[in-house]
Design a protein around this motif. Structure first.
Motif, PDB file in Angstrom:
ATOM      1  N   MET A 161      -0.407  -1.918  -3.388  1.00 59.83           N
ATOM      2  CA  MET A 161      -1.733  -1.386  -3.723  1.00 59.83           C
ATOM      3  C   MET A 161      -3.112  -2.498  -3.859  1.00 59.83           C
ATOM      4  SD  MET A 161      -2.719   1.024  -7.072  1.00 59.83           S
ATOM      5  CE  MET A 161      -4.457   0.891  -7.559  1.00 59.83           C
ATOM      6  N   VAL A 162      -4.003  -2.651  -3.572  1.00 62.29           N
ATOM      7  CA  VAL A 162      -4.813  -3.696  -3.922  1.00 62.29           C
ATOM      8  C   VAL A 162      -5.921  -3.311  -5.112  1.00 62.29           C
ATOM      9  CG1 VAL A 162      -7.011  -4.243  -2.399  1.00 62.29           C
ATOM     10  CG2 VAL A 162      -5.140  -3.595  -0.796  1.00 62.29           C
ATOM     11  N   ASN A 186      -0.215   2.225  -0.239  1.00 66.44           N
ATOM     12  CA  ASN A 186       1.442   0.802   0.314  1.00 66.44           C
ATOM     13  C   ASN A 186       2.359   2.294  -0.527  1.00 66.44           C
ATOM     14  OD1 ASN A 186      -0.072  -0.581   1.580  1.00 66.44           O
ATOM     15  ND2 ASN A 186      -0.734  -2.114  -0.348  1.00 66.44           N
ATOM     16  N   GLY A 187       2.546   3.158  -0.661  1.00 68.02           N
ATOM     17  CA  GLY A 187       3.767   3.434  -1.206  1.00 68.02           C
ATOM     18  C   GLY A 187       3.626   4.187  -2.111  1.00 68.02           C
ATOM     19  N   VAL A 188       2.229   3.855  -2.906  1.00 64.72           N
ATOM     20  CA  VAL A 188       1.987   4.682  -4.724  1.00 64.72           C
ATOM     21  C   VAL A 188       1.303   5.715  -4.475  1.00 64.72           C
ATOM     22  CG1 VAL A 188       1.275   3.696  -6.710  1.00 64.72           C
ATOM     23  CG2 VAL A 188       2.815   2.308  -5.282  1.00 64.72           C
ATOM     24  N   ARG A 189       1.661   6.690  -4.809  1.00 70.91           N
ATOM     25  CA  ARG A 189       0.543   7.592  -5.069  1.00 70.91           C
ATOM     26  C   ARG A 189      -0.651   7.567  -5.824  1.00 70.91           C
ATOM     27  NH1 ARG A 189       1.527  14.370  -5.625  1.00 70.91           N
ATOM     28  NH2 ARG A 189      -0.646  14.820  -5.921  1.00 70.91           N
ATOM     29  N   TYR A 239      -8.877   0.186  -3.926  1.00 66.22           N
ATOM     30  CA  TYR A 239      -9.097  -0.142  -2.926  1.00 66.22           C
ATOM     31  C   TYR A 239      -8.299  -0.797  -2.374  1.00 66.22           C
ATOM     32  CZ  TYR A 239     -11.295  -1.808  -7.535  1.00 66.22           C
ATOM     33  OH  TYR A 239     -12.517  -2.087  -8.705  1.00 66.22           O
ATOM     34  N   LEU A 240      -9.346  -1.371  -1.200  1.00 66.08           N
ATOM     35  CA  LEU A 240      -8.756  -1.829   0.595  1.00 66.08           C
ATOM     36  C   LEU A 240      -8.660  -2.738   0.407  1.00 66.08           C
ATOM     37  CD1 LEU A 240      -9.992   2.381   2.164  1.00 66.08           C
ATOM     38  CD2 LEU A 240      -7.073   1.557   0.923  1.00 66.08           C
ATOM     39  N   THR A 242      -3.877  -2.654   4.118  1.00 64.32           N
ATOM     40  CA  THR A 242      -3.468  -1.939   3.191  1.00 64.32           C
ATOM     41  C   THR A 242      -3.191  -0.608   4.219  1.00 64.32           C
ATOM     42  OG1 THR A 242      -4.613  -2.491   1.918  1.00 64.32           O
ATOM     43  CG2 THR A 242      -4.211  -0.037   1.629  1.00 64.32           C
ATOM     44  N   GLU A 243      -1.787   0.286   4.471  1.00 64.94           N
ATOM     45  CA  GLU A 243      -1.479   1.462   4.619  1.00 64.94           C
ATOM     46  C   GLU A 243      -1.566   2.846   3.346  1.00 64.94           C
ATOM     47  OE1 GLU A 243       2.031   1.520   7.130  1.00 64.94           O
ATOM     48  OE2 GLU A 243       2.972   2.768   5.909  1.00 64.94           O
ATOM     49  N   ILE A 244      -2.182   3.350   4.271  1.00 65.73           N
ATOM     50  CA  ILE A 244      -2.644   4.845   3.537  1.00 65.73           C
ATOM     51  C   ILE A 244      -2.142   6.037   4.122  1.00 65.73           C
ATOM     52  CG2 ILE A 244      -4.721   6.476   2.733  1.00 65.73           C
ATOM     53  CD1 ILE A 244      -6.791   3.991   3.797  1.00 65.73           C
ATOM     54  N   GLN A 245      -0.696   6.886   3.589  1.00 66.30           N
ATOM     55  CA  GLN A 245      -0.217   7.689   3.913  1.00 66.30           C
ATOM     56  C   GLN A 245      -1.073   9.238   3.657  1.00 66.30           C
ATOM     57  OE1 GLN A 245       3.790   7.668   3.781  1.00 66.30           O
ATOM     58  NE2 GLN A 245       4.256   9.374   4.534  1.00 66.30           N
ATOM     59  N   LEU A 246      -1.238  10.348   4.387  1.00 70.37           N
ATOM     60  CA  LEU A 246      -1.060  11.360   3.672  1.00 70.37           C
ATOM     61  C   LEU A 246      -1.128  12.238   4.762  1.00 70.37           C
ATOM     62  CD1 LEU A 246      -4.090   9.651   4.705  1.00 70.37           C
ATOM     63  CD2 LEU A 246      -5.347  11.663   4.248  1.00 70.37           C
TER      64      LEU A 246
END
Length: 452
Positions: A1-2, A90-93, A98-99, A103-107
């Motif tokens: 997480m940024v 980055n794996g954290v809900r 910030y991005l 940075t990886e976003i998962q939906l």
């Protein structure tokens, strides 16, 4: 997480001008794997509904799942907007994050990588914190003020986009008021509420005897607004057969009344608005592409209230004074504490929802007013504390709340439909909710929507 601001190249100068790096999203898994999407808007929405800037074909993704906002202070920020299954960075809900580069976003099943580009885009803010009836010290609203200041003095055709309740008609009025046409008419046409068989007459007028009920000649909106501005609200709902006729007005500034062969020249500026993504309507084949380009020579995107929470206290104070007069703040208890509560709300009805809350609170006989009490449960009070709510505390909180919400929904919608004689479009507009959502409530509570 940024955890720090990203991608700001230059900070605002005296005129609020700055540069921010452009960015794109790369979908690395899911149904759109391999596709790239440029972040070309201040607020880029993602979800399974076609109204989003990025539509993900995934039943584990909410209709409106998250949005990515570009801000001068924090660079790019991803924000969950009440999704069912959550937004992960980055794996954290997260509710907001910030991005930065990579940075990886998962939906749901989709994984999306955020990629800054070498190109930059200009971001200019107005020095104003108000413009006519518009208020806002937030970055998002100061950007809107800059756009109004830029486009209003010109004759550019303007498209205003934004969610229901964000104040699109107020922006259109300010564009007109700050233009060279300010002393000429400002005519409003709601494309969603007019009967399909009457809208052509409303826009262009008709000749006597041209259809049943046409007992006299009628001057349409474009003729009536000659020299001024026509505001076409809910333009996405304009019927397919009228779209080419509107295109002709835009191209030639000529109209022809229904039943007449005479062509009349009109000098009008056209400002339109929609709560839908008009680009998506074009892609779906429901709206003409050539008309879209004609309408959107200049575009203004109004921010949702959840993107401008710094403005909530300013707006609430202004509404209080509208209803109670200049001494309103003396009748309010713990204003700053109430604002903390209101800033934690998601405001699906936006500024209209906030105004409605303040208005309901002002009707209360109790003084001083606690605004926070009218959020959620507070809005269920129908006779403002004269008899209280009909409930007992000997049942679980969740059960009591669900019962009260169901009763509130049914009573509210029934009264709303009655006052608008069954017109769902007008009722939804006043309530500050989507028509589709109002229709779901009607079906849910088995209410009749017929005209009375």
């Amino acid at each position: 997480m940024v955890d720090s601001p990203t991608l700001i190249i230059t900070q605002p100068g005296p005129c609020g001008q700055m540069l921010i790096k452009k960015a794109k999203l790369l979908v690395v898994s899911g149904g759109l794997q391999g596709r790239e999407f440029i972040l070309d808007k201040d607020a880029f929405t993602i979800g399974s509904s076609p109204d989003n800037d990025l539509q993900l074909p995934d039943d584990t993704v909410s209709k409106g799942h998250c949005e990515i906002e570009m801000t001068p202070d924090d660079g790019y920020v991803v924000r969950d907007v009440g999704s069912t299954n959550g937004t992960y960075v980055n794996g954290v809900r997260v509710s907001e994050a910030y991005l930065g580069q990579g940075t990886e976003i998962q939906l749901g099943k989709a994984r999306i990588v955020f990629c800054p580009l070498q190109e930059t885009r200009e971001f200019v803010l107005s020095e104003r914190t108000s413009l006519g009836a518009l208020l806002g010290r937030s970055v998002a609203m100061r950007r809107v003020f800059h756009e109004i200041e830029t486009y209003a003095p010109t004759d550019a055709t303007v498209l205003i986009e934004g969610e229901t309740g964000t104040g699109k008609e107020v922006v259109a009025e300010e564009i007109h008021r700050n233009s060279r046409r300010k002393d000429k008419p400002f005519i409003v046409i709601d494309c969603a509420s007019l009967a399909r068989e009457l809208i052509e007459s409303e826009l262009f007028g008709h000749q006597k005897g041209s259809f049943t009920g046409a007992n006299t000649d009628r001057v349409g909106a474009f003729e009536h607004a000659d020299g001024g501005t026509v505001f076409l609200d809910e333009i996405a709902d304009l019927s397919a057969e009228l779209q080419p006729k509107l295109l002709r007005v835009l191209e030639k500034r000529e109209i022809r009344r229904v039943g007449s062969n005479t062509v009349r020249h009109v000098d009008v500026r056209i400002v339109s608005a929609t709560n839908k993504k008009l680009v998506n309507e074009v892609q779906a084949g429901r709206f003409r592409e050539d008309l879209f380009f004609r309408l959107s020579i200049a575009r203004i995107e109004l921010p949702a209230l959840r993107r401008r929470k710094d403005d909530i206290s300013v707006l609430a104070e202004s509404f209080l004074k509208d209803f109670l007069g200049p001494d309103a703040m003396g009748q309010v208890a713990n204003f700053e504490k109430a604002m903390e509560t209101l800033r934690n709300h998601t405001w699906p009805g936006n500024v209209r929802e906030l105004r409605n809350l303040v208005e309901i609170a002002c009707y209360s006989q109790k003084r001083p007013i606690d605004l926070s009490a009218f959020l959620y449960m507070g809005i269920l009070k129908t006779e403002e504390d004269s008899r209280g709510l009909d409930f007992s505390a000997d049942r679980p909180f969740k059960d009591v709340k669900n019962d009260l919400v169901r009763k509130f929904e049914a009573d509210y919608v029934q009264d709303l439909l009655r006052r608008h004689h069954g017109n769902v479009s007008q009722a939804a507009k006043e309530a500050g909710i989507e028509r589709a959502y109002l229709q779901r409530l009607i079906r849910k509570h088995n209410l009749k929507r017929g005209r009375e």
